[in-house]
Enzyme design. Sequence first.
Site, PDB file in Angstrom:
ATOM      1  N   ARG A  21      45.313 -35.405  22.167  1.00  0.00           N
ATOM      2  CA  ARG A  21      45.736 -36.323  21.196  1.00  0.00           C
ATOM      3  C   ARG A  21      47.325 -36.488  21.426  1.00  0.00           C
ATOM      4  NH1 ARG A  21      42.179 -33.304  18.140  1.00  0.00           N
ATOM      5  NH2 ARG A  21      40.390 -34.375  17.379  1.00  0.00           N
ATOM      6  N   ASP A  37      38.371 -32.841  10.543  1.00  0.00           N
ATOM      7  CA  ASP A  37      38.359 -31.405  10.832  1.00  0.00           C
ATOM      8  C   ASP A  37      37.483 -30.647   9.671  1.00  0.00           C
ATOM      9  OD1 ASP A  37      40.665 -31.136  13.223  1.00  0.00           O
ATOM     10  OD2 ASP A  37      40.781 -32.833  11.439  1.00  0.00           O
ATOM     11  N   THR A  38      37.948 -30.937   8.429  1.00  0.00           N
ATOM     12  CA  THR A  38      37.449 -30.335   7.350  1.00  0.00           C
ATOM     13  C   THR A  38      35.887 -30.520   7.141  1.00  0.00           C
ATOM     14  OG1 THR A  38      39.457 -29.932   6.003  1.00  0.00           O
ATOM     15  CG2 THR A  38      37.380 -30.134   4.857  1.00  0.00           C
ATOM     16  N   ASN A  60      45.435 -42.081  16.491  1.00  0.00           N
ATOM     17  CA  ASN A  60      46.048 -40.673  16.774  1.00  0.00           C
ATOM     18  C   ASN A  60      47.063 -40.929  17.929  1.00  0.00           C
ATOM     19  OD1 ASN A  60      44.465 -38.615  15.833  1.00  0.00           O
ATOM     20  ND2 ASN A  60      42.628 -39.393  17.287  1.00  0.00           N
ATOM     21  N   TYR A  90      47.759 -61.296  10.160  1.00  0.00           N
ATOM     22  CA  TYR A  90      48.314 -60.153   8.996  1.00  0.00           C
ATOM     23  C   TYR A  90      48.548 -60.882   7.706  1.00  0.00           C
ATOM     24  CZ  TYR A  90      49.426 -57.235  12.992  1.00  0.00           C
ATOM     25  OH  TYR A  90      49.483 -56.245  14.015  1.00  0.00           O
ATOM     26  N   GLY A  96      45.715 -48.616  18.500  1.00  0.00           N
ATOM     27  CA  GLY A  96      46.089 -47.746  19.596  1.00  0.00           C
ATOM     28  C   GLY A  96      45.068 -47.460  20.749  1.00  0.00           C
TER      29      GLY A  96
END
Length: 315
Positions: free
Chosen positions: A87, A147-148, A119, A64, A78
């Site tokens: 999701r 998505d676009t 997600n 970090y 995740g």
Amino acid sequence: MSSKITIIGAGSVGSTIAYTLSNQDIASEIVLIDINKEKVAGEVMDIIQGTCFRDPINIKAGEYEDAKDSNIVIITSGIARKPGQTRIELAQTNVNILKDITPKIVKEAPNALYVIVSNPVDIMTYVFTKISGLPENQVVGSGTILDTARLRCGLAEHFDIAQKNIHAYVFGEHGDTSFIPWSRAHISCANIDEYTTLMNNIGKEIPTLDKDAMLEYVQKSGGKIIANKGATFYAVSASVCRLCGLLLSAYDSTATVSSMMHGEYGIDDVCLSTLSMIGPNGLKGKVPVPLTDEEVEKLKKSADALKSVIAQIEL
């Protein structure tokens, strides 16, 4: 201009983002951080051994504290979505991971722009915005950029035209309640229906677009890819790298990123995607493009679905 990008999470998405960035001129330094030290060391070695074919770039497996002075921090950590899993079902597990990561990374890179990719991205963006203590302009979720991209890919195939001529977007949740505001969709200065007529008038046979089927294509693409190959990471990586480029550009751009709503379209206290202005200082705000009453209702439905999940998770 030199820029430093730190990526938290060396799974399929995080490592592919690092690899994609290593082949572009967006970053001069890339730091990849993961709890699995052997995995992140292997990913960095594999990536850096291919950089002899480009201008010098610094890539390292770090901790970090190595994120200090980062221009951008990308959070991909995740548990990955499994076949058949939504999701939203990921929510609490990944929220808990984010709650552990956030104070550690914000301490080291308080001035960075943060791109949340994990997600469910809208929930994760909301949680990070709430717990990080950072100004909201420093935080965006990748939202419906992917998505676009899927929408424009589908439209380009249907209309047999290069994607750069298409201006169409997906709004709302990055998930099942997303929708396409067709009133805002244009190809070469004409709306979708006008363009179809124009092309047919000049002899280019274009079938009528099935808009419901196109939305289904957009919404189901991720699940289909996961079912076929186990994960999605190429297109999301390209989308996130594009977003990084916009955040480091000299001029502002518009993109469908996820960020906190403050009364736009009658929606408050939830993160989702509408058209937003982003640039070198991060998020400038939402672009209040007019939507039809039906489209506003769809956006509110998406917001309500996300709020119902937020109400059930432990912050």
